[in-house]
Design a protein around this motif. Structure first.
Motif, PDB file in Angstrom:
ATOM      1  N   HIS A  10      -1.691   1.994   6.355  1.00 38.15           N
ATOM      2  CA  HIS A  10      -1.113   2.681   6.274  1.00 38.15           C
ATOM      3  C   HIS A  10      -0.022   2.624   5.153  1.00 38.15           C
ATOM      4  O   HIS A  10       0.047   2.263   4.304  1.00 38.15           O
ATOM      5  CB  HIS A  10       0.266   2.273   7.472  1.00 38.15           C
ATOM      6  N   VAL A  11      -1.267   4.253   4.517  1.00 38.07           N
ATOM      7  CA  VAL A  11      -0.326   4.111   3.076  1.00 38.07           C
ATOM      8  C   VAL A  11       0.848   5.291   3.239  1.00 38.07           C
ATOM      9  O   VAL A  11       0.508   6.030   4.192  1.00 38.07           O
ATOM     10  CB  VAL A  11      -1.127   4.511   2.529  1.00 38.07           C
ATOM     11  N   GLY A  12       2.669   4.900   3.376  1.00 38.27           N
ATOM     12  CA  GLY A  12       3.422   5.711   3.580  1.00 38.27           C
ATOM     13  C   GLY A  12       3.338   7.562   2.696  1.00 38.27           C
ATOM     14  O   GLY A  12       3.648   8.261   3.571  1.00 38.27           O
ATOM     15  N   SER A  13       2.997   6.817   1.308  1.00 39.60           N
ATOM     16  CA  SER A  13       3.575   8.413   0.422  1.00 39.60           C
ATOM     17  C   SER A  13       2.066   8.384  -0.364  1.00 39.60           C
ATOM     18  O   SER A  13       1.907   7.899  -0.941  1.00 39.60           O
ATOM     19  CB  SER A  13       4.711   8.946   0.425  1.00 39.60           C
ATOM     20  N   LEU A  14       1.394   9.369   0.011  1.00 42.36           N
ATOM     21  CA  LEU A  14       0.307   9.274  -1.175  1.00 42.36           C
ATOM     22  C   LEU A  14       0.756  10.007  -1.967  1.00 42.36           C
ATOM     23  O   LEU A  14       1.686  10.952  -2.434  1.00 42.36           O
ATOM     24  CB  LEU A  14      -0.691  10.726  -0.583  1.00 42.36           C
ATOM     25  N   SER A  15      -0.057   9.693  -3.772  1.00 41.98           N
ATOM     26  CA  SER A  15       1.123   9.348  -5.302  1.00 41.98           C
ATOM     27  C   SER A  15       0.156  10.398  -5.600  1.00 41.98           C
ATOM     28  O   SER A  15      -1.263  10.975  -5.273  1.00 41.98           O
ATOM     29  CB  SER A  15       1.455   8.528  -5.367  1.00 41.98           C
ATOM     30  N   ARG A  16       0.391  11.384  -6.633  1.00 46.60           N
ATOM     31  CA  ARG A  16      -0.515  12.016  -7.464  1.00 46.60           C
ATOM     32  C   ARG A  16      -1.083  13.028  -6.571  1.00 46.60           C
ATOM     33  O   ARG A  16      -2.817  13.494  -6.978  1.00 46.60           O
ATOM     34  CB  ARG A  16      -1.553  11.219  -8.385  1.00 46.60           C
ATOM     35  N   PRO A 421     -13.344  -5.594   1.545  1.00 44.59           N
ATOM     36  CA  PRO A 421     -11.736  -5.680   0.886  1.00 44.59           C
ATOM     37  C   PRO A 421     -10.584  -5.887   1.085  1.00 44.59           C
ATOM     38  O   PRO A 421     -10.501  -5.834   2.165  1.00 44.59           O
ATOM     39  CB  PRO A 421     -12.440  -3.569   0.965  1.00 44.59           C
ATOM     40  N   THR A 422      -9.939  -6.007   0.172  1.00 43.95           N
ATOM     41  CA  THR A 422      -9.026  -5.914   0.754  1.00 43.95           C
ATOM     42  C   THR A 422      -7.555  -5.001   0.993  1.00 43.95           C
ATOM     43  O   THR A 422      -7.665  -3.815   1.089  1.00 43.95           O
ATOM     44  CB  THR A 422      -7.251  -7.069  -0.154  1.00 43.95           C
ATOM     45  N   ASP A 423      -6.746  -5.011   1.758  1.00 46.90           N
ATOM     46  CA  ASP A 423      -5.947  -3.970   2.499  1.00 46.90           C
ATOM     47  C   ASP A 423      -5.492  -2.599   0.485  1.00 46.90           C
ATOM     48  O   ASP A 423      -5.481  -1.983   0.832  1.00 46.90           O
ATOM     49  CB  ASP A 423      -4.617  -4.456   2.464  1.00 46.90           C
ATOM     50  N   ALA A 424      -5.276  -3.533  -0.496  1.00 43.33           N
ATOM     51  CA  ALA A 424      -4.742  -2.847  -1.505  1.00 43.33           C
ATOM     52  C   ALA A 424      -6.288  -2.793  -1.745  1.00 43.33           C
ATOM     53  O   ALA A 424      -5.760  -1.443  -2.617  1.00 43.33           O
ATOM     54  CB  ALA A 424      -3.880  -4.209  -2.611  1.00 43.33           C
ATOM     55  N   GLU A 425      -7.105  -3.497  -1.661  1.00 45.33           N
ATOM     56  CA  GLU A 425      -8.436  -2.425  -2.560  1.00 45.33           C
ATOM     57  C   GLU A 425      -8.586  -1.205  -1.704  1.00 45.33           C
ATOM     58  O   GLU A 425      -8.772   0.034  -1.984  1.00 45.33           O
ATOM     59  CB  GLU A 425      -9.543  -3.266  -2.652  1.00 45.33           C
ATOM     60  N   LEU A 426      -8.587  -1.799  -0.231  1.00 40.44           N
ATOM     61  CA  LEU A 426      -8.766  -0.047   0.721  1.00 40.44           C
ATOM     62  C   LEU A 426      -7.530   0.882  -0.331  1.00 40.44           C
ATOM     63  O   LEU A 426      -8.337   2.697   0.493  1.00 40.44           O
ATOM     64  CB  LEU A 426      -8.112  -0.061   2.168  1.00 40.44           C
ATOM     65  N   GLU A 431      -7.329   6.584  -1.674  1.00 39.46           N
ATOM     66  CA  GLU A 431      -6.618   7.433  -2.911  1.00 39.46           C
ATOM     67  C   GLU A 431      -6.606   8.369  -3.634  1.00 39.46           C
ATOM     68  O   GLU A 431      -7.012   9.662  -3.511  1.00 39.46           O
ATOM     69  CB  GLU A 431      -4.777   6.627  -3.354  1.00 39.46           C
ATOM     70  N   ARG A 432      -7.912   7.467  -3.861  1.00 34.60           N
ATOM     71  CA  ARG A 432      -9.114   8.262  -4.848  1.00 34.60           C
ATOM     72  C   ARG A 432      -9.675   8.780  -3.934  1.00 34.60           C
ATOM     73  O   ARG A 432      -9.869  10.191  -5.041  1.00 34.60           O
ATOM     74  CB  ARG A 432      -9.923   7.344  -5.498  1.00 34.60           C
ATOM     75  N   ALA A 433     -10.499   9.079  -3.172  1.00 34.00           N
ATOM     76  CA  ALA A 433     -11.084   9.370  -1.988  1.00 34.00           C
ATOM     77  C   ALA A 433     -10.539  10.693  -1.478  1.00 34.00           C
ATOM     78  O   ALA A 433     -10.728  11.949  -1.638  1.00 34.00           O
ATOM     79  CB  ALA A 433     -11.189   8.698  -0.409  1.00 34.00           C
TER      80      ALA A 433
END
Lengths: 459, 262
Positions: A10-16, A421-426, A431-433
């Protein structure tokens, strides 16, 4: 790989990105069970409070949906209400609208290319960090963005929520000599834009493809910006081709007034934005769709820059379906918009009146334009006095949401198969996608539902 | 001489219900952006950076209005970790255009927009940040003005009060030498009751001010509204123009209610 269990990311807040959203990923073993772009931007109810307003007000009010693409809202609203009132705006007034819209493409695309997206390709967290190693590129971007803003400020009074747009045209139109200072700035911007295409073309792009139907406005003789007919290029798999296919497929069109018959929104439990589908299938709007459908009509220098950048020649039926390369297409569109702005200024003759009269009448009108991030459709119903009785606004991001989620699913799936892939890599991948599509989340959170997805809500 | 490098002030930018336009105004400071980034540490600014550092922050700029229960909690947290809290824009300062819900039945609004309103959690009101926590400074505008925004930030860096005038838009027309659209053309204009800051942009384009900076510090609606009527506005027009981007500003709200009572 026996230790691969289930995991939830879970990525709480997307940035950029513009607005606030989060990502939710559920993985079972090597399969992506769920990939969601959850939009938690609070609803602001524009469609509800537009009812009861005067027909002259939506251009000013709907610009407040988005500070990044206010011109798109103003001009879609004008077109829809003018359509309801049976008025067509053409000639130099239409040209000035197109010029102003070029300013927004330059400003918004450049913001995304340099400040929001490029840091991904350089492993930076933000543009300030990027400027430490790529100062000249960042400064060029800021200069280019300033040129886009200068157009909007000159024609609209200010860059965010310009004040000079009204039904039928403008409150005031510039003289030829007032536009002249822009020319010098735009000639410099044309060089900057060409350099930007070269810069981003050199980024390292993952191999990727997308098999969404593409939807953009099209015009017979020019790259569609502020008007056009909705045009669909089907997904490659409909012709038995892989998602990465670069072959153009035959397009089909439908009238702007039939938009709601084809693009249907439904509500999903996980998001305050509605999801729209095109004839029941996921679709993508925005730069990739425009380039596929109208690329051959880019100005000669933009077309050449696109080919030099490896996008292929759209005149030969080549399209770009790699979402990561959307940054290149955006840069090409900036170059086109600068070139187009110079052409429009050169051909400008002040119209006799700043606007044509738009007398109210009862009816329903439609308007669609190409916002920087994709097709934006407005529909208004007016009573005989010109009071708005109904409003439906379908922004690009609500339309792109299914396509973004499919890109997320596909990206994660490929990485699960090719490694661990690690969670950080995912997280970074996801985010890039998402950023590939420059989602405008504030835009996408206030839309009328037509059908309900009653699938069980599971978390 | 102090050998320690001077600690840069830590800046955070936050968003509530809004269009992102006031945050964008910060990114629109193209000539000043990189210089500013050398003066301050941008510790939290989601729209512009994927790196976020925890508080405390020296200056928090807050965009957007409070419209959800979660927002209420979040604004208290932001206040707790911020030495100074400055609101930027009409949403954060006066509830924004989304405060039009304050006059309506929000359940009906939800039902009009969403088939399953139960999926969407929202408060019945849109309120400014100051309705929830103490605010050190409120910068007006829909959107804020770039020059004023820079003034607010640099004033904070220098430890002084921002030089942001509280008078009406009429002063700015006079300063620019813009002919009064009301006097010369009978165009309804909210300039006399609207806070300065935009540089009187609308009258310069030949249209009346529509009040996007909210009420000035001294308004006189009993004298002003008859002017709007003289220039052709009926009750509904007056109510609509007051109830737009700063509808929850107390002066505009009171004046619009008074109109409806007539």
């Amino acid at each position: 790989m026996t230790h691969r269990g289930s995991r939830v990311l879970h990525v709480g807040s997307l940035s950029r990105v513009e607005g606030e959203g989060s990502l939710h990923l559920r993985i079972r073993g090597e399969e992506v069970a769920e990939a969601r772009l959850a939009i938690f931007e609070p609803p602001r109810f524009f469609e509800a409070f537009l009812r009861g307003r005067s027909y002259t007000e939506p251009p000013d009010i709907t610009s407040r949906i988005c500070g990044i693409c206010p011109v798109a809202y103003q001009l879609s609203a004008c077109r829809a209400i003018e359509d309801a009132c049976g008025v067509t705006v053409d000639g130099q007034l239409a040209a000035l609208r197109r010029l102003m819209y070029c300013g927004e493409w330059i400003e918004s695309h450049t913001l995304h290319v340099h400040l929001l997206h490029a840091p991904d390709f350089h492993g930076c967290a933000n543009v300030v960090e990027l400027a430490r190693s790529r100062r000249a590129d960042v400064e060029r971007g800021l200069r280019l963005k300033q040129a886009g803003n200068a157009i909007i400020e000159l024609l609209g009074g200010r860059a965010v929520h310009p004040v000079n747009v009204r039904l039928g045209g403008f409150h005031r139109v510039p003289s030829r000599s007032e536009l002249r200072p822009l020319e010098e700035q735009l000639r410099r911007a044309r060089e900057d834009a060409a350099l930007t295409v070269r810069w981003v073309a050199g980024f390292d792009f993952p191999e990727a493809g997308c098999d969404h139907d593409l939807l953009a406005l099209a015009e017979p003789d020019r790259y569609a910006v502020e008007s056009g007919t909705p045009t669909v290029m089907p997904a490659p798999h409909t012709a038995g081709l892989p998602a990465t296919s670069r072959r153009a497929l035959p397009t089909r069109t439908f009238g702007v007034r039939e938009f709601g018959d084809h693009v249907v929104e439904r509500q999903v439990p996980h998001s305050t934005a509605l999801h729209a589908r095109l004839d029941g299938r996921r679709h993508l709007t925005g730069p990739l769709a425009r380039y596929a459908i109208s690329g051959r009509l880019l100005s000669p220098i933009a077309l050449q820059a696109a080919q030099d950048a490896g996008l292929g020649d759209p005149r030969q039926g080549v399209v770009c379906r790699n979402p990561y390369r959307s940054i290149v297409v955006r840069a090409v569109e900036v170059l086109h918009a600068v070139d187009e702005a110079l052409r429009l200024i050169d051909a400008y003759e002040p119209p006799p009146r700043p606007y044509v009269d738009v007398p109210p009448r009862a009816g329903t009108g439609h308007g669609a334009t190409e916002a920087p991030r994709g097709l934006l459709h407005h529909r208004y119903t007016l009573d005989a006095e010109g009071t708005v009785t109904d409003a439906v606004l379908v922004p690009p991001t609500a339309q792109n949401q299914d396509a973004i989620e499919e890109d997320l699913r596909r990206t994660v799936q490929e990485h699960l198969r090719s490694g661990e892939p690690t969670d950080a890599e995912l997280t970074a991948l996801c985010e890039r996608a998402v950023r590939n599509h420059d989602p405008c989340i504030s835009c996408s959170t206030h839309f009328l539902d037509l059908t309900v997805d009653r699938a069980a809500h599971s978390d | 001489m102090n050998a320690e490098p001077r600690r840069r002030p830590r800046l955070a930018v936050w968003k509530f219900a809004s269009c992102d336009g006031c945050q964008l105004t910060l990114l629109d400071c193209e000539d000043e952006l990189l210089g500013l980034a050398e003066q301050v540490e941008i510790a939290h600014f989601l729209e512009a950076s994927s790196a976020s550092a925890p508080g405390p922050y020296d200056l928090s700029l807050v965009e957007g209005s409070v419209t959800t229960a979660q927002d209420v909690e979040r604004v208290h947290h932001i206040r707790a970790v911020s030495r100074r809290l400055v609101t930027i824009g009409a949403c954060a300062t006066a509830g924004g255009v989304q405060a039009l819900r304050n006059y309506a039945d929000v359940a009906e609004f939800q039902a009009a927009v969403y088939a399953r309103p139960d999926y969407v959690a929202t408060l019945a009101t849109s309120t400014p940040i100051s309705a929830h926590v103490p605010v050190d400074f409120e910068l007006r505008g829909c959107p804020v003005d770039r020059r004023q925004l820079l003034e607010v930030i640099t004033a904070h860096l220098a430890g002084r009060r921002p030089a942001v005038p509280a008078h009406s838009v009429c002063f700015e027309c006079k300063q620019r030498g813009t002919v009064c659209v009301t006097v010369a053309h009978g165009t309804p204009c909210l300039g006399p009751v609207t806070h300065a800051g935009c540089g009187a942009v609308c009258p310069t384009f030949g249209r009346g001010c529509y009040g996007c900076f909210g009420p000035s510090d001294s308004t006189n609606f009993p004298a002003f509204v008859p002017l709007l009527r003289r220039d052709g506005m009926d009750t509904l027009d007056v109510v609509r123009v007051l109830r737009t981007f700063n509808t929850a500003a107390p002066e505009f709200d009171a004046a619009s209610r008074k109109e409806l009572e007539r």
